[in-house]
Structures are given as structure tokens and as C-alpha cells.
Design a protein around this motif. Structure first.
Motif, mmCIF file in Angstrom:
data_model
loop_
_atom_site.group_PDB
_atom_site.id
_atom_site.type_symbol
_atom_site.label_atom_id
_atom_site.label_comp_id
_atom_site.label_asym_id
_atom_site.label_seq_id
_atom_site.Cartn_x
_atom_site.Cartn_y
_atom_site.Cartn_z
ATOM 1 N N ARG A 286 0.803 -1.225 0.000
ATOM 2 C CA ARG A 286 0.000 0.000 0.000
ATOM 3 C C ARG A 286 0.832 1.269 0.000
ATOM 4 N N TRP A 287 2.148 1.154 0.303
ATOM 5 C CA TRP A 287 2.992 2.342 0.307
ATOM 6 C C TRP A 287 3.741 2.533 -1.012
ATOM 7 N N SER A 288 3.661 1.572 -1.919
ATOM 8 C CA SER A 288 4.474 1.636 -3.137
ATOM 9 C C SER A 288 4.106 2.800 -4.032
ATOM 10 N N ARG A 289 2.865 3.230 -3.998
ATOM 11 C CA ARG A 289 2.455 4.319 -4.899
ATOM 12 C C ARG A 289 2.975 5.681 -4.458
ATOM 13 N N PHE A 290 3.640 5.744 -3.292
ATOM 14 C CA PHE A 290 4.146 7.020 -2.809
ATOM 15 C C PHE A 290 5.626 7.220 -3.121
ATOM 16 N N SER A 291 6.238 6.316 -3.880
ATOM 17 C CA SER A 291 7.641 6.462 -4.292
ATOM 18 C C SER A 291 8.544 6.745 -3.087
ATOM 19 N N LEU A 292 8.428 5.871 -2.077
ATOM 20 C CA LEU A 292 9.096 6.145 -0.811
ATOM 21 C C LEU A 292 10.620 6.179 -0.927
ATOM 22 N N GLY A 293 11.215 5.279 -1.755
ATOM 23 C CA GLY A 293 12.674 5.239 -1.850
ATOM 24 C C GLY A 293 13.282 6.569 -2.255
ATOM 25 N N PRO A 294 12.950 7.084 -3.462
ATOM 26 C CA PRO A 294 13.479 8.388 -3.865
ATOM 27 C C PRO A 294 13.027 9.532 -2.955
ATOM 28 N N THR A 295 11.797 9.438 -2.449
ATOM 29 C CA THR A 295 11.290 10.519 -1.600
ATOM 30 C C THR A 295 12.122 10.664 -0.333
ATOM 31 N N VAL A 296 12.421 9.538 0.331
ATOM 32 C CA VAL A 296 13.177 9.626 1.578
ATOM 33 C C VAL A 296 14.625 10.034 1.311
ATOM 34 N N LEU A 297 15.172 9.656 0.153
ATOM 35 C CA LEU A 297 16.516 10.118 -0.204
ATOM 36 C C LEU A 297 16.534 11.635 -0.390
ATOM 37 N N MET A 298 15.519 12.167 -1.056
ATOM 38 C CA MET A 298 15.474 13.615 -1.252
ATOM 39 C C MET A 298 15.279 14.353 0.080
ATOM 40 N N LEU A 299 14.580 13.732 1.017
ATOM 41 C CA LEU A 299 14.460 14.336 2.343
ATOM 42 C C LEU A 299 15.821 14.395 3.023
ATOM 43 N N LEU A 300 16.636 13.359 2.837
ATOM 44 C CA LEU A 300 17.996 13.375 3.382
ATOM 45 C C LEU A 300 18.818 14.496 2.750
ATOM 46 N N ILE A 301 18.719 14.630 1.427
ATOM 47 C CA ILE A 301 19.459 15.687 0.738
ATOM 48 C C ILE A 301 19.013 17.068 1.232
ATOM 49 N N ALA A 302 17.714 17.242 1.415
ATOM 50 C CA ALA A 302 17.206 18.531 1.905
ATOM 51 C C ALA A 302 17.760 18.848 3.287
ATOM 52 N N GLU A 303 17.834 17.845 4.156
ATOM 53 C CA GLU A 303 18.344 18.069 5.503
ATOM 54 C C GLU A 303 19.835 18.391 5.481
ATOM 55 N N ALA A 304 20.595 17.695 4.625
ATOM 56 C CA ALA A 304 22.028 17.981 4.515
ATOM 57 C C ALA A 304 22.263 19.399 4.008
ATOM 58 N N ILE A 305 21.469 19.841 3.038
ATOM 59 C CA ILE A 305 21.579 21.223 2.542
ATOM 60 C C ILE A 305 21.247 22.210 3.650
ATOM 61 N N ARG A 306 20.210 21.901 4.420
ATOM 62 C CA ARG A 306 19.820 22.793 5.518
ATOM 63 C C ARG A 306 20.958 22.961 6.521
ATOM 64 N N GLU A 307 21.757 21.913 6.705
ATOM 65 C CA GLU A 307 22.886 21.986 7.629
ATOM 66 C C GLU A 307 24.103 22.677 7.017
ATOM 67 N N GLY A 308 24.040 23.001 5.734
ATOM 68 C CA GLY A 308 25.156 23.691 5.103
ATOM 69 C C GLY A 308 26.203 22.775 4.508
ATOM 70 N N CYS A 309 25.888 21.496 4.327
ATOM 71 C CA CYS A 309 26.854 20.559 3.743
ATOM 72 C C CYS A 309 26.996 20.792 2.243
ATOM 73 N N LYS A 310 28.127 20.346 1.707
ATOM 74 C CA LYS A 310 28.406 20.526 0.282
ATOM 75 C C LYS A 310 28.265 19.232 -0.510
ATOM 76 N N TRP A 311 28.337 18.088 0.183
ATOM 77 C CA TRP A 311 28.298 16.804 -0.514
ATOM 78 C C TRP A 311 27.539 15.790 0.323
#
Length: 391
Positions: A286-311
Motif C-alpha cells: 500500500r505504500w508503493s504508490r508514494f515512491s518512498l525510496g526516492p522521496t526519503v533520499l530527497m528528504l535526506l538531501i534537503a536536511e544535509a543542505i539545511r545543515e550547510g553541507c556541500k556533498w
């Protein structure tokens, strides 16, 4: 086993300051090395190299020596502390101008007590390693090592804002990210995103939830997941989290839909980057239609950017979805130094024959093809004998 670290002529503060000054990875910090050694260093000999030029540290090389093979026919192999349970892009911290000379000095010492130095994986993304791999003459002529490309790893170069990052993706991926990043989920569930960083019981409980979710995901595919694939994998990672959380390096992200834990990320922060260890997502259909894999990765990227990381270090292996989400691929290499002479050559040949037999008979046939089809009671972490020969 940690007593050998404690007996070294330099301590944690001095070592970590040098790692940071040289742009080293979290895998080369004192806590990472010492934790790995406590779990996997039994029967090995520790060798910590500290290189200075005009009073300034220019390189660190943490190694262990292990006997591989049957008795007097075995070989003594030196590897990076941490290799290879599990393999990482280690990139020992060294000034780009002194990589070749540091390696030459280290091998000059090591060949008195070992037959092979297997150094890696190291990445072409680091200038010093790229120069050494592509211009081996700096090591002397003839070059005393051979460089073998192992595979590739991914790095996500971050931009100053998350909006800029998404805007730099391909048009289709921009559309997908704006569609799936929690918008669909929020229409049906109350959504919470929590990032745990502070040491204590709450972080410990969050990590236990992550282990459970990651393991559920992979058991649904008949595989053990990361914590089941490596000897004492869960215990080792618990110790890593405990050691690094006191220094503010741990990042455990949780995505909740109502009261259900449906996604997570496990990473470490050090210097100007995050080191992405593992993702997790709920395997329920029931969770497959929400594209959880890429979505949670992008949440990680957003958090790293918020912390000021470069990579964000994205790990080993080629994954198309990572490239679609902005990653770049770089070759990784293993550098192997070998002692000359008839005796060492013969022992290495025997070791390669055993290594090849284990790779085909155990790793490819049994571990990857047969074991996943068996019931849970037959599934085991990777055999330590195979891991010793995989150098």
C-alpha cells in the motif's frame, strides 16, 4: 583489542584534528577505527602511520596486518582498518602533493613484515589519489604497485538551497519530486519527519526502529539486509552510533504516516559532507504508490543542505535512480603492493586460487543464489574466511 589504539603515541584529539585538516572521511576518524578494531581486529596486528613534512602532518594511514591462508603457505596482508567489513570509499587522509611519497615510505616499512598491501577502495574524486593512480611514475620506476578499478561510487554535489537542487534535476525528475515529495502522502495521512542527532535513549530507540524497518524491507525480498549480511552487523552499528553520537555525527531520519514508521535514513555527518549509510522503507504494497525510496533520499538531501553541507557520499555501486536524483559517479580503485621473490609470488598465487574458488563456490553460488532461497534458519552473515580472502 582497543588497548593498541590507546597505546599509540598520539591520541584521539590529535588524530581527528589531522583527519579534519586533511579533509579525511568519517571512516578515518578515531571513533570509527577504534570501534571497527574492537569488533574485527582479533588476531590482527595494528599499524598506524603518521606522516609529517616540516612539522606539519601530511598523511595518515591506519592499517592492520592479517595472515591469510594455510599456515606457512599463507600470506600476510596489510589493509586499511575498516576493510572490508563492509567495504567503503575510505580515502585515507593525505595531502595531494604527498600521497605517492607517503605510500612509498609505508610500503618500505611494511614489506619487512607482510607480503601484500591492499589499499582501497579509494576514489578518483580525491585529487591526491587520482594523481597517484593516473601518474604512477611518481612512486618510482618501475612502479611498485598495481591499481585495479573496483567499481564506482556516487557523490551528490549539493547546492545552497533545496529549491536550486531540485531545479537542477531533469524536467521529468523535477515533476516527479514535486508530485511525490510528501504531497500525495499528506492528502491521506498526517505526516511527520524527525531527525535524531543527540545521544541518549531516544536516539537508541530510533536506531532500533531503523534496524527493524531496514530488515523488514529486505526480508520481504528474501535477503538479510545490511545488518544480517555482515558478521555482528547490528551490534557493530549500534556501537558506531553510540561512539559518534557523542560527537554530533549521527543522523537518523524517520518518516511517519500517522502512527506507522514508513521510511528512514541512517547517515553520519563529518566535515563538509554527509555519509549516507543505509535507507529503509516499509515493504507493504500500500505504500508503493508514494515512491518512498526516492522521496526519503530527497528528504535526506534537503536536511544535509539545511545543515550547510556541500556533498552527500552515496556509497559504492552503480544505481540509476541516484544519477536521476543528481549524483555523479566516480571510479574507485584498489592499489596493491606486492613483495618480490619466488616465495612470496608462489604464496600469492596459491592465495589467488583459493580466493577464486571462494568467490565462485561460496560467494556467487551459495551466498547469492542458494542461501536467499532457503528458510530463515539457514541464513547466515558472510563467512569470515571469504571476507579475509577478499582483499
Amino acid at each position: 583489542m582497543c588497548s593498541e589504539f590507546e597505546a599509540s603515541p598520539f591520541g584521539q584529539a590529535e588524530w581527528d584534528a589531522a583527519v579534519e585538516r586533511l579533509g579525511g572521511s568519517v571512516y578515518m576518524t578515531w571513533d570509527w577505527l577504534r570501534t571497527w578494531w574492537a569488533f574485527y581486529g582479533r588476531g590482527c596486528t595494528l599499524r598506524l602511520f603518521w606522516f609529517e613534512k616540516d612539522g606539519e602532518v601530511v598523511g595518515l594511514l591506519p592499517l592492520y596486518i592479517q595472515c591469510v591462508g594455510p599456515g606457512p603457505l599463507g600470506i600476510r596482508v596489510a589493509r586499511l582498518v575498516g576493510a572490508n567489513i563492509p567495504p567503503k570509499v575510505f580515502d585515507p587522509p593525505m595531502h595531494p602533493d604527498f600521497v605517492a611519497s607517503c605510500l612509498a615510505m609505508a610500503w618500505g616499512r611494511l614489506q619487512q613484515e607482510c607480503d601484500v598491501l591492499s589499499l582501497g577502495p579509494v576514489s578518483e574524486a580525491r585529487e591526491g589519489w587520482r594523481r597517484t593512480i593516473t601518474a604512477p611514475d611518481e612512486m618510482g620506476s618501475p612502479s611498485p604497485f598495481k591499481a585495479a578499478q573496483a567499481e564506482v561510487h556516487t557523490l551528490f554535489p549539493l547546492l545552497p538551497s533545496y529549491e536550486q537542487y531540485v531545479g537542477a534535476l531533469g524536467k521529468n525528475e523535477q515533476k516527479n519530486r514535486r508530485k511525490y515529495e510528501l504531497r500525495l502522502l499528506r492528502k491521506e495521512y498526517p505526516v511527520r519527519l524527525v531527525t535524531w542527532t543527540q545521544p541518549g535513549p531516544e536516539l537508541e530507540r530510533a536506531f532500533e526502529r531503523f534496524i527493524n524497518l531496514h530488515s523488514r524491507q529486505w526480508r520481504a525480498e528474501g535477503l538479510p539486509g545490511h545488518f544480517g549480511a555482515w558478521p555482528r552487523g547490528a551490534e557493530y552499528n549500534r556501537s558506531l552510533v553510540a561512539a559518534h553520537s557523542t560527537r554530533g555525527r549521527v543522523r537518523i531520519m524517520e518518516l511517519w504516516a500517522g502512527e506507522e514508521h514508513i521510511g528512514g535514513q541512517y547517515a553520519f555527518a563529518h566535515g563538509d559532507r554527509w555519509y549516507w549509510e543505509l535507507p529503509a522503507r516499509a515493504p507493504d504494497e500500500r505504500w508503493s504508490r508514494f515512491s518512498l525510496g526516492p522521496t526519503v533520499l530527497m528528504l535526506l538531501i534537503a536536511e544535509a543542505i539545511r545543515e550547510g553541507c556541500k556533498w552527500v557520499e552515496g556509497g559504492l555501486g552503480h544505481y540509476e535512480y541516484k544519477l536521476r536524483l543528481g549524483a555523479r559517479e566516480y571510479p574507485v580503485w584498489v592499489l596493491r603492493f606486492a613483495k618480490r621473490g619466488a616465495g612470496p609470488t608462489a604464496r600469492r598465487l596459491l592465495a589467488r586460487m583459493i580466493q577464486g574458488a571462494l568467490r565462485v563456490g561460496y560467494h556467487k553460488l551459495w551466498y547469492r543464489r542458494i542461501q536467499p532461497r532457503l528458510s530463515e534458519r539457514w541464513k547466515r552473515p558472510q563467512w569470515s574466511l571469504w571476507l579475509h580472502y577478499d582483499y
